[in-house]
Design a protein around this motif. Structure first.
Motif, PDB file in Angstrom:
ATOM      1  N   CYS A 150       3.123  23.720  -5.566  1.00 36.52           N
ATOM      2  CA  CYS A 150       3.156  23.438  -6.783  1.00 36.52           C
ATOM      3  C   CYS A 150       4.191  24.071  -7.661  1.00 36.52           C
ATOM      4  N   ARG A 151       4.384  23.586  -8.913  1.00 33.18           N
ATOM      5  CA  ARG A 151       5.274  24.215  -9.830  1.00 33.18           C
ATOM      6  C   ARG A 151       4.172  24.973 -10.751  1.00 33.18           C
ATOM      7  N   THR A 184       4.644  28.612  -3.245  1.00 28.46           N
ATOM      8  CA  THR A 184       3.841  28.803  -4.287  1.00 28.46           C
ATOM      9  C   THR A 184       2.930  27.448  -4.130  1.00 28.46           C
ATOM     10  N   TYR A 185       1.573  27.812  -4.130  1.00 31.42           N
ATOM     11  CA  TYR A 185       0.666  26.758  -3.985  1.00 31.42           C
ATOM     12  C   TYR A 185      -0.519  27.028  -4.664  1.00 31.42           C
ATOM     13  N   GLU A 223      -7.334  19.310 -16.850  1.00 29.50           N
ATOM     14  CA  GLU A 223      -7.630  20.594 -17.899  1.00 29.50           C
ATOM     15  C   GLU A 223      -7.926  21.848 -17.309  1.00 29.50           C
ATOM     16  N   ARG A 224      -8.237  21.891 -15.947  1.00 29.15           N
ATOM     17  CA  ARG A 224      -8.365  23.263 -15.372  1.00 29.15           C
ATOM     18  C   ARG A 224      -7.115  23.602 -14.582  1.00 29.15           C
ATOM     19  N   CYS A 225      -5.980  23.026 -14.998  1.00 30.12           N
ATOM     20  CA  CYS A 225      -4.764  23.320 -14.348  1.00 30.12           C
ATOM     21  C   CYS A 225      -3.797  23.510 -15.668  1.00 30.12           C
ATOM     22  N   LEU A 253       1.008  22.390 -11.493  1.00 30.61           N
ATOM     23  CA  LEU A 253       1.087  21.170 -11.314  1.00 30.61           C
ATOM     24  C   LEU A 253       1.340  20.954  -9.736  1.00 30.61           C
ATOM     25  N   PRO A 254       0.261  20.656  -8.953  1.00 25.81           N
ATOM     26  CA  PRO A 254       0.416  20.523  -7.719  1.00 25.81           C
ATOM     27  C   PRO A 254       0.860  19.139  -7.262  1.00 25.81           C
TER      28      PRO A 254
END
Length: 218
Positions: free
Chosen positions: A211-212, A51-52, A72-74, A199-200
Motif C-alpha cells: 500500500c501507500r 509496507t502493507y 472510511e476505515r482507511c 491505500l492498498p
C-alpha cells in the motif's frame, strides 16, 4: 502548504523478506522506450512486500479481506507514539505507549508507533533482530479501541519466538487492521493528531496488500 509525510518503504530487488514461503520481490524491465517505443516493468511481489495493510483474514479464514474494508476505515485520525530509539530485540512496553499517547487516543483512532527501527530497512538483521511487543502491550492497544495499528518494525512478535503468533492472534480476534512496516514516523513530531491515509491495491480477495501510506496535519 499542508505538511505531508510518506510512511511507505521502498521496494527494491534484494530487499528484506520474511523467508519461506515468501519469494524475494523482483522488479524487471519488460519493455524499453529504445527497443519497444514505451517503458513497462514486470513485478513479482507477494502480499506482504514492503509496507502493507493487513486484515484479520491473515490468521482467521472467516474474517474480513481487503475487499470488505470500506474506504472510511482507511482514512483515520492517528496519533504517533514517539518512543525512545529502540535497539535490537528490545521490547516495546505498554507504559511507554501510555506516556506517549495515553491521554489522546479515542476508540476508533489509529495508533502509529515510532521506534526508529526503520533506519535498518536496507540492513542485515532488519527482520530477525527487530524490537517487538512486550508483555501487556497488545492488550493495552486492544483495550483502547485502536482500529488500525501502524508500526515501524516488520513484526510485533518477538522474532525469536519461532513462528509463535499469539500477539497477532489477540489483535486480529478484534477484527482490526495492521499497517506495517512504516518509515519516516520520526518526522511526525509533536503530540498532535494526524490524518492517516492508507491505500492498498484494489485486489479484493487478498487479506493483505502492499500500500501507500501517508499522514498529514489535521
Amino acid at each position: 502548504m499542508r505538511q505531508l509525510i510518506d510512511l511507505t518503504g521502498t521496494i527494491r530487488n534484494g530487499m528484506w523478506g520474511y523467508g519461506h514461503p515468501f519469494p524475494e520481490p523482483l522488479v524487471q524491465p519488460l519493455a524499453t522506450v529504445e527497443q519497444d517505443g514505451f517503458a513497462a516493468h514486470r513485478m513479482h511481489l507477494h502480499s506482504l512486500t514492503g509496507t502493507y495493510l493487513e486484515t484479520a483474514g491473515h490468521l482467521y479464514p472467516d474474517r474480513e479481506l481487503l475487499g470488505d474494508v470500506p474506504l472510511e476505515r482507511c482514512v483515520l485520525r492517528a496519533w504517533v507514539a514517539q518512543l525512545p530509539e529502540k535497539q535490537e530485540l528490545e521490547a516495546i512496553l505498554p507504559e511507554e505507549l501510555e506516556a506517549a499517547v495515553g491521554g489522546c487516543l479515542q476508540p476508533g483512532d489509529a495508533l502509529l508507533i515510532a521506534t526508529g527501527w526503520d533506519r535498518n530497512w536496507h540492513r542485515a538483521g532488519y527482520t530477525d533482530r527487530c524490537p517487538y511487543f512486550g508483555e501487556g502491550t497488545i492488550d493495552w492497544i486492544i483495550d483502547r479501541g485502536v482500529s488500525m495499528l501502524g508500526v515501524d518494525v516488520p513484526s510485533v512478535q518477538d522474532p525469536r519466538s519461532e513462528g509463535e503468533l499469539s500477539v497477532l492472534n489477540a489483535y486480529y480476534k478484534e477484527n482490526r487492521l495492521l499497517l506495517a512496516p512504516l518509515v519516516n514516523l520520526r518526522a511526525a513530531e509533536g503530540a498532535v493528531p494526524w490524518q492517516l491515509v492508507v491505500l492498498p491495491l484494489a485486489i479484493p480477495e487478498l487479506c493483505a496488500s502492499p500500500c501507500r501510506a501517508i499522514v498529514m496535519r489535521l
